[in-house]
Motif scaffolding. Sequence first.
Motif, PDB file in Angstrom:
ATOM      1  N   ASN A  39      64.230 -42.865 -13.530  1.00  0.00           N
ATOM      2  CA  ASN A  39      62.844 -42.792 -14.027  1.00  0.00           C
ATOM      3  C   ASN A  39      62.513 -41.450 -14.670  1.00  0.00           C
ATOM      4  OD1 ASN A  39      62.916 -41.280 -11.674  1.00  0.00           O
ATOM      5  ND2 ASN A  39      60.807 -41.788 -11.093  1.00  0.00           N
ATOM      6  N   LEU A  40      63.529 -40.641 -14.996  1.00  0.00           N
ATOM      7  CA  LEU A  40      63.301 -39.326 -15.587  1.00  0.00           C
ATOM      8  C   LEU A  40      63.162 -39.455 -17.103  1.00  0.00           C
ATOM      9  CD1 LEU A  40      63.106 -36.615 -14.102  1.00  0.00           C
ATOM     10  CD2 LEU A  40      65.465 -36.150 -14.805  1.00  0.00           C
ATOM     11  N   LEU A  41      62.254 -38.656 -17.681  1.00  0.00           N
ATOM     12  CA  LEU A  41      62.029 -38.645 -19.126  1.00  0.00           C
ATOM     13  C   LEU A  41      62.197 -37.232 -19.669  1.00  0.00           C
ATOM     14  CD1 LEU A  41      58.783 -40.830 -19.392  1.00  0.00           C
ATOM     15  CD2 LEU A  41      61.140 -41.564 -19.828  1.00  0.00           C
ATOM     16  N   VAL A  42      62.580 -37.147 -20.949  1.00  0.00           N
ATOM     17  CA  VAL A  42      62.612 -35.869 -21.666  1.00  0.00           C
ATOM     18  C   VAL A  42      61.305 -35.730 -22.446  1.00  0.00           C
ATOM     19  CG1 VAL A  42      63.766 -34.493 -23.429  1.00  0.00           C
ATOM     20  CG2 VAL A  42      65.118 -35.964 -21.904  1.00  0.00           C
ATOM     21  N   GLN A  43      60.621 -34.606 -22.270  1.00  0.00           N
ATOM     22  CA  GLN A  43      59.379 -34.347 -22.997  1.00  0.00           C
ATOM     23  C   GLN A  43      59.582 -33.136 -23.910  1.00  0.00           C
ATOM     24  OE1 GLN A  43      56.035 -33.952 -20.349  1.00  0.00           O
ATOM     25  NE2 GLN A  43      55.957 -36.141 -19.959  1.00  0.00           N
ATOM     26  N   ILE A  71      71.570 -23.913 -28.242  1.00  0.00           N
ATOM     27  CA  ILE A  71      70.689 -24.172 -27.093  1.00  0.00           C
ATOM     28  C   ILE A  71      70.629 -25.664 -26.796  1.00  0.00           C
ATOM     29  CG2 ILE A  71      68.285 -24.097 -26.317  1.00  0.00           C
ATOM     30  CD1 ILE A  71      67.968 -21.512 -27.881  1.00  0.00           C
ATOM     31  N   LEU A  72      70.468 -26.471 -27.847  1.00  0.00           N
ATOM     32  CA  LEU A  72      70.337 -27.918 -27.652  1.00  0.00           C
ATOM     33  C   LEU A  72      71.650 -28.557 -27.217  1.00  0.00           C
ATOM     34  CD1 LEU A  72      68.031 -28.766 -30.683  1.00  0.00           C
ATOM     35  CD2 LEU A  72      67.402 -28.608 -28.269  1.00  0.00           C
ATOM     36  N   ASP A  73      72.778 -28.007 -27.649  1.00  0.00           N
ATOM     37  CA  ASP A  73      74.067 -28.530 -27.176  1.00  0.00           C
ATOM     38  C   ASP A  73      74.168 -28.397 -25.664  1.00  0.00           C
ATOM     39  OD1 ASP A  73      74.859 -29.190 -29.726  1.00  0.00           O
ATOM     40  OD2 ASP A  73      76.022 -27.355 -30.052  1.00  0.00           O
ATOM     41  N   ARG A  74      73.779 -27.218 -25.155  1.00  0.00           N
ATOM     42  CA  ARG A  74      73.821 -27.026 -23.700  1.00  0.00           C
ATOM     43  C   ARG A  74      72.790 -27.902 -23.001  1.00  0.00           C
ATOM     44  NH1 ARG A  74      74.259 -21.642 -25.625  1.00  0.00           N
ATOM     45  NH2 ARG A  74      72.055 -21.240 -25.173  1.00  0.00           N
ATOM     46  N   ALA A  75      71.601 -27.990 -23.589  1.00  0.00           N
ATOM     47  CA  ALA A  75      70.553 -28.788 -22.963  1.00  0.00           C
ATOM     48  C   ALA A  75      70.931 -30.264 -22.926  1.00  0.00           C
ATOM     49  CB  ALA A  75      69.242 -28.611 -23.725  1.00  0.00           C
ATOM     50  N   GLY A  98      73.771 -37.704 -27.766  1.00  0.00           N
ATOM     51  CA  GLY A  98      73.971 -38.662 -26.689  1.00  0.00           C
ATOM     52  C   GLY A  98      72.840 -38.813 -25.707  1.00  0.00           C
ATOM     53  N   VAL A  99      71.720 -38.109 -25.912  1.00  0.00           N
ATOM     54  CA  VAL A  99      70.560 -38.279 -25.037  1.00  0.00           C
ATOM     55  C   VAL A  99      69.863 -39.588 -25.403  1.00  0.00           C
ATOM     56  CG1 VAL A  99      68.364 -37.296 -24.284  1.00  0.00           C
ATOM     57  CG2 VAL A  99      70.304 -35.790 -24.790  1.00  0.00           C
ATOM     58  N   ASP A 100      69.524 -40.401 -24.408  1.00  0.00           N
ATOM     59  CA  ASP A 100      68.924 -41.725 -24.628  1.00  0.00           C
ATOM     60  C   ASP A 100      67.570 -41.568 -25.340  1.00  0.00           C
ATOM     61  OD1 ASP A 100      67.946 -44.282 -24.578  1.00  0.00           O
ATOM     62  OD2 ASP A 100      68.140 -44.556 -22.407  1.00  0.00           O
ATOM     63  N   MET A 149      70.801 -32.701 -19.763  1.00  0.00           N
ATOM     64  CA  MET A 149      69.884 -33.851 -19.808  1.00  0.00           C
ATOM     65  C   MET A 149      70.603 -35.157 -19.520  1.00  0.00           C
ATOM     66  SD  MET A 149      67.437 -32.951 -23.063  1.00  0.00           S
ATOM     67  CE  MET A 149      66.233 -31.632 -23.001  1.00  0.00           C
ATOM     68  N   ARG A 150      71.794 -35.330 -20.099  1.00  0.00           N
ATOM     69  CA  ARG A 150      72.535 -36.569 -19.839  1.00  0.00           C
ATOM     70  C   ARG A 150      72.865 -36.703 -18.366  1.00  0.00           C
ATOM     71  NH1 ARG A 150      75.467 -34.872 -24.487  1.00  0.00           N
ATOM     72  NH2 ARG A 150      77.267 -34.372 -23.155  1.00  0.00           N
TER      73      ARG A 150
END
Length: 356
Positions: free
Chosen positions: A280-284, A263-267, A317-319, A271-272
């Motif tokens: 200005n987008l954030l991951v919560q 799931i996280l691989d696809r997400a 690779g997500v910031d 996200m990237r």
Amino acid sequence: MKRSSSAAIGLLLALLGAQSHADEADGVDTRPYISIGGSYVFEDATRDSEGGEGYWLGVGKSFNRFWGLEFSGFRNDFDASRAGGPEWQEQGAEVSALYYYARGESFAPYFSLGAGWVETEEQTSGADASSPFGAAGLGFFKSFALGSTDLGLRGDVRYRWLDADDIAGVSPFEEAVVRLGLVVPLGSRTAPTEAPVSAPAPAKASDADGDGVPDGRDTCPDTASGTTVDANGCPPPLPPATDFEPVSFPFDESGLTDYAKAILDRAAVRMRERLAATPNLLVQLSGHTDWIGTEGYNQALSERRAAAVRDYLVGKGVDGDRVRSFAYGETRPVDSNETEDGRARNRRVELQLSEG
């Protein structure tokens, strides 16, 4: 046989007959059980004797995550502490309410509050008394398996108040009682529902660009490797900010399963893309648990789950500077905690994109 012993045996048989099969509630074992063990009474100074050594037999049942009821019968003998000193013998019955304040699947500490009746005899003089008593204390159950048999250990300490004023010259006894014993659950646990066996996967059709869409219906046959595609093999529009599947966790664990990693691989890919397109987008991330365990333990567990998801996304690779983690423990369920399926859905980390 004296009245208190007869009453205790009657109560034990009544509870044993009430339910002989396994039952579970709130994810904890609620089978009836038998306890047997030894006890030691720290004698009141009024006895003028040694401490009392004896045994007890009880039967009980939990009714839910927090409450249980137990009946027990007991006998204790107090030897003389000096030549010609008094010797005591007592036997009685007690009913106790148990409150489990931090219950887990294998360890359950509890508070107890009980009342009963005891027959006390001072054997040197033959004086005796039949008296009520009250008791309060704390203890624990520790369950384990011995081969295919479920067993348990339990111990408790309680303080009791016994009125024996029918015996001349004796004031009420105030004594600590320590008990240690073995627990035998009655019946077997409910067998977990087995997952259906999947049919063998059909042979894969030709897929030249490796995007998961067979060449026969791939309208974008040269998609770059790793690109998310729709049913026709073409990159779809960017998904809505909240369109991420929650990550689920096994009971009392914060490690990621293989399915969670998929799931996280696809997400991470999506996200990237979104983060690169929208500065200005954030991951919560928000971590959650079911309600089994204390609030403090569940809060810490939800924090560990959110941290595990964050670390994995950053590794993909997500910031990390644009990832925010939150933890809510058991306070925000999405389903009922009364069922196993509901508790499984509550053990989760939710992923969301939002503008900072």
